[in-house]
Design an enzyme around this catalytic site. Structure first.
Site: not given
Lengths: 498, 112
Positions: A100, A175, A199
């Site tokens: 990420k 997210s 997330s």
């Protein structure tokens, strides 16, 4: 019925010729590593193959922001050289993974999904990423996410939204939407994500993969671009529970660069999976099955819990009475911490700087105005308001006190049970655009996940069926502090039985 | 309405944000909606509940130790060379929007 995983590499030559197939979904960490070890394939060919796959699939999905080909192929070549010498590969040797974009990578652009870091090329590596690479992992690239990890749909990315590989009209969750989509679409074997309010677990649930948020302090946060420091966790998104255990074993443990990383021994999470689940007590809290829970999600999750009961677990009703206060508490604590953390983006040392500012203060304001997106500004404003003179006691201190109550709820429950089972999200993946104009509705998408972040306990989301529209549903299992082994074991037993 | 346009301007100022007039109008609406929801925290009597700022002061520490002793593992000797070498000057400046090779450069702060 779960398809068998053994046949994958017999198909590999065909796949290498560009005949892409979703069977890539069956490639696990062990399968990839042993194929490289036994030289059925080369780590470099595998990485190249994944890049072909990304080139083909990612224009529709948008999971990757930056590819790190040079770095990936160098690591892959290193693993091939080891295999050629007949040496034993490290546990993730040659395995293609995604990271990420909130984790910094030396020499590879790291934007955190924000324009304000659009050109940022970090001079150092995040500890979790460095540990993955030390274990042989090949980092293919950096995945899309909501700006500074603030969001539940990935629509807050400053670059582009991510689409759910199962249904391109729907969000992948957020997210860590890019990480979840990359794994779900076979564009990475495994990925790292971060979880501040859900997330990792919520996108895992939306995309039909496994997502694990470890205990606070289990994994170093060094090199994780901070959103809310007392709530941020790094963890894996994988296809199987065993892969999640493998990644956790790799990244967990004390790091002198993060003083909040705990000095608690790291068990062999993979070996722990083999222990029986019979006799474990599972808590079911009515607060997680109330109003707002979609009917199809409810029946799938209840069926999954019944399956665990069938494996010999005892289902025990528990109460987590303050659950309804978790979202309001979270949106004070998280935004207050964010407003402090994001003060560092001022256009001086790194990141976007507005042109032609005449004074220093003008430069700060305009750089931040131009660099931050609407949701980030909203959270900075909310957090600054909650910390400002006259409101500190009413909001921030109040929320911290309620955080204690929420944590005590879990402490009480864990006196009676070994784990708590809930839905991961009240609904399956929603449509793009469905909630963008209503921040509060978007916040409520995290209603079953935020409490674990506030209490710092670990949680895992494991796929437990689909809706009629073929959208994945996730079962969440929450555990005691530093007891990832038990929730992994339960998730593994469920996965094997389904 | 708890939050007015004036409050938004004041808080934006504290947060070093400008906000356009449309952004301000939207912010008034959004903050009021969110704070309205957050107000339900006042249903709880928390007078005797200690605030919790961190998870790590409760878990993963040696419970038999008190105060800073609990976190002895988190500290280290003060040494000239830390856990790793500092970044070379060049690397520390490489992401700067403006630098002169020695310092970060910013618009003039003090008028002479």
């Amino acid at each position: 019925m779960r398809p068998k995983r053994t046949g994958f590499f017999s198909k590999f030559p065909k796949l290498l010729n560009g005949n892409l197939s979703l069977d890539m979904n069956l490639l696990t960490i062990d399968a990839a590593r042993s194929a490289i070890q036994e030289r059925t394939t080369a780590a470099t060919s595998l990485a190249e193959w994944f890049y072909t796959m990304i080139e083909k699939s990612d224009p529709q999905i948008g999971a990757y922001l930056t590819l790190a080909k040079e770095r990936a192929l160098a690591k892959a070549a290193e693993m091939d050289a080891l295999a050629a010498k007949g040496e034993e590969l490290p546990p993730l040797g040659g395995v293609p993974v995604a990271v990420k974009d909130v984790m910094v990578t030396r020499g590879v652009r790291s934007t955190a999904g924000s324009k304000i870091l659009g050109d940022y090329v970090p001079p150092y590596d995040c500890t979790a990423v460095a540990r993955m690479e030390a274990a042989g992992a090949v980092v293919l690239g950096k995945t899309n996410c909501d700006e500074f990890a603030m969001g539940s749909s990935n629509e807050n990315s400053a670059w582009c939204p991510v689409r759910n590989p199962r249904d391109l009209s729907r969000v992948p969750g957020g997210s860590s939407g890019g990480s979840a989509a990359a794994v779900a679409a076979g564009m990475a074997v495994a990925a790292l994500g971060s979880d501040t309010g859900g997330s990792i677990r919520q996108p895992a649930s939306f995309c039909g993969v496994v997502g694990l948020m470890p205990t606070y302090g289990r994994v170093s946060r060094y090199g994780l671009i901070a959103f809310a420091s007392s709530l941020d966790h790094i963890g894996p998104l994988t296809k199987t529970v065993k892969d999640a255990a493998l990644v956790l074993r790799t990244i967990a443990g004390r790091d002198p660069m993060d003083s909040t990383s705990a000095e608690v021994p790291v068990p062999d999470y993979v070996a722990e999976l083999q222990k029986p689940v019979r006799g474990l007590k599972l808590g079911m809290a009515k607060e997680y099955f109330g109003e707002g829970l979609d009917g199809e999600v409810r029946s799938s999750v209840e069926a999954a819990i019944q399956k665990l009961a069938g494996l010999g677990c005892e289902i025990v009703p528990v109460s987590l009475p303050h659950t309804q206060y978790a979202i309001p508490t979270y949106y004070i604590v998280a935004t207050a911490e964010a407003s402090a953390n994001l003060a560092r983006f001022d256009g001086v040392r790194y990141g976007h700087r507005a042109r032609d500012a005449r004074t220093l203060s003008d430069m700060y304001r305009r750089s931040r105005d131009e660099g931050f997106g609407p949701e980030v500004k909203r959270r900075i404003m909310l957090g600054t308001y909650a910390l400002s003179a006259g409101y500190y006691d009413a909001y921030y201190l109040k929320a911290q006190r309620v955080r204690t109550l929420l944590t005590r709820d879990f402490e009480e429950a864990f006196k009676k049970v070994d784990a708590i089972v809930t839905p991961t999200s009240p609904t399956a993946a929603f449509k793009l655009g469905e909630k963008v104009d209503d921040p509060l509705a978007m916040y409520l998408a995290d209603i079953y996940t935020v409490t674990a972040d506030l209490a710092g306990i670990p949680g895992i989301s494991v796929p437990c069926g689909e809706t009629k529209e073929k959208l994945p549903i996730g079962l969440q299992i929450l555990g005691r502090h530093f007891d990832e082994a038990t929730i992994l074991r339960l998730a593994h037993a469920y996965e094997q039985a389904s | 309405m708890k939050v007015t346009e004036k409050d938004v301007s004041y808080v934006a100022d504290l947060a070093n944000l400008e906000l356009t007039s449309e952004e301000r109008t939207r912010m008034v609406r959004d903050l009021n909606s969110i704070l309205g929801y957050i107000d339900r925290l006042n249903e709880l009597d928390t007078a005797n509940v200690p605030p919790m700022a961190q998870v790590s002061d409760r878990y993963g520490v040696d419970q038999s130790k008190q105060g800073s002793e609990r976190f002895a593992y988190a500290s280290r000797e003060d040494v000239h060379e830390g856990l790793r070498k500092s970044l070379p000057h060049e690397e520390a400046l490489q992401n700067a929007p403006e630098a002169d090779g020695i310092f970060f450069k910013v618009p003039k702060v003090i008028e002479r």
